[in-house]
Design an enzyme around this catalytic site. Structure first.
Site, PDB file in Angstrom:
ATOM      1  CG  HIS A 133       6.195  12.841   2.356  1.00 37.12           C
ATOM      2  ND1 HIS A 133       6.404  11.957   3.402  1.00 37.12           N
ATOM      3  CD2 HIS A 133       5.152  12.341   1.656  1.00 37.12           C
ATOM      4  CE1 HIS A 133       5.542  10.967   3.314  1.00 37.12           C
ATOM      5  NE2 HIS A 133       4.760  11.176   2.279  1.00 37.12           N
ATOM      6  N   GLY A 167      -5.136   0.915  -8.452  1.00 42.07           N
ATOM      7  CA  GLY A 167      -5.908   1.614  -9.464  1.00 42.07           C
ATOM      8  C   GLY A 167      -6.254   3.034  -9.077  1.00 42.07           C
ATOM      9  CG  HIS A 171      19.381   3.173  -5.509  1.00 40.37           C
ATOM     10  ND1 HIS A 171      18.270   3.475  -4.763  1.00 40.37           N
ATOM     11  CD2 HIS A 171      19.514   4.186  -6.403  1.00 40.37           C
ATOM     12  CE1 HIS A 171      17.741   4.612  -5.188  1.00 40.37           C
ATOM     13  NE2 HIS A 171      18.479   5.061  -6.171  1.00 40.37           N
ATOM     14  CG  ASN A 176       0.690   9.326   3.968  1.00 41.09           C
ATOM     15  OD1 ASN A 176       0.691   8.359   4.712  1.00 41.09           O
ATOM     16  ND2 ASN A 176      -0.129   9.448   2.950  1.00 41.09           N
ATOM     17  CB  VAL A 177      -2.159  11.145   8.502  1.00 41.12           C
ATOM     18  CG1 VAL A 177      -1.093  11.676   9.437  1.00 41.12           C
ATOM     19  CG2 VAL A 177      -2.931  12.307   7.882  1.00 41.12           C
TER      20      VAL A 177
END
Length: 298
Positions: A104, A256, A173, A106-107
């Site tokens: 993974h 959205g 968890h 992301n920027v």
């Protein structure tokens, strides 16, 4: 306005990563332009049933609106009610071969605005590796590349962002790390815009260097049903994290965003079992004992 500079970087980053992955896989990504009715849109680049990648997505989005979603103001309630602009590149790659790890990256960039006040801006991002069968040399290479990307910003930068990654990509968890980590940062706006932007550029720009050699080295390793079964079981942890804990998934859904693009991070084949444990001494057990332990790799 700094957004045009950031947007240009992000679009070029998406394009260069997709082209690099297409060279490894041999199949092309589907490029899918979309518009957001409330403002903005993006380009999703997705591959399914590739030669190497069972599923992968490298997505660019640029959205804006009248009010920040709850996930973006939870840590900064003073920003509630401000208009916002958000853009980023987010990718998740799920190789078919169980010996090749999921990854993974992301920027992203945010601006929150209010009439009569200075805009509030910040960067975020990172990359992390999730193996199913652990290789120390792969973990070292990935972390060393992350460290190289951050070295221009001080000796303390990589250790700090590495710990942040270990703390964030943790399934509370399960009391278990999602993978072997990498680097992660959020709400970055110090010491100045140019430094923060450069750090973000380095993280994105070093991604292929960090991951492509690992993918190329593992994609042709022989495997059987046992390995595929364990891969599907461990992929369940990835699903659990993204749907229960990941702030990026929550932001996308609450703002959205395009659901198909947001949930492309989920693997195509997944299994869950009741209270399953690997047999002691097996390669599957070694993942837990030697790799999912928050280790310092470099």
């Amino acid at each position: 306005m700094n957004t045009p500079r950031v947007k240009e970087f992000l679009i070029n980053l998406q394009d260069s990563i997709v082209k690099g992955l297409e060279q490894v896989d041999g199949k092309t990504f589907k490029r899918d332009q979309w518009d957001r009715p409330e403002g903005g849109g993006g380009m999703s680049s997705v591959i399914e049933e590739g030669n190497v990648l069972e599923r992968g997505g490298v997505n660019f989005s640029h959205v804006y609106g009248a009010g920040l979603p709850a996930s973006a103001t939870a840590a900064r309630p003073e920003l509630a009610g401000r208009s916002f602009e958000a853009m980023g590149v987010s990718l998740v790659l799920h190789p078919r071969n169980p010996y090749a790890p999921t990854v993974h990256m992301n920027v992203r960039y945010f601006e929150a605005r209010k009439e009569g006040a200075e805009p509030v801006w910040w960067f975020g991002g990172g990359m992390d590796l999730t193996p199913y069968y652990g290789y120390a040399e792969d973990a070292i290479h990935f972390h060393q590349t992350c460290k190289n990307a951050l070295q221009p910003f001080g000796d303390d930068c990589y250790p700090r962002l590495k710990k942040w990654c270990d703390d964030y990509f943790y399934l509370k968890h399960r009391k278990e790390p999602r993978g072997i980590g990498g680097v992660f940062f959020d709400d970055l706006n110090q010491p100045d815009f140019d430094t923060c932007f450069k750090l973000t550029q380095n993280v994105g720009g070093y991604f292929l260097t960090a991951y492509r050699p690992i993918l190329e080295g593992r994609k042709d390793t022989p495997y059987g049903e046992r390995e595929r079964d364990f891969q599907a079981y461990r992929r369940g942890r990835y699903v659990e994290f993204n749907l229960v804990w990941d702030r990026g998934t929550l932001f996308g859904l609450q703002s959205g965003g395009r659901t198909e693009s947001i949930l492309m991070s989920l693997p195509p084949i997944v299994k869950w079992r009741y209270d399953w444990k690997p047999e002691a001494g097996t390669a599957e057990d070694k993942l837990y004992t030697d790799f999912l332990i928050g280790k310092d790799w470099v």
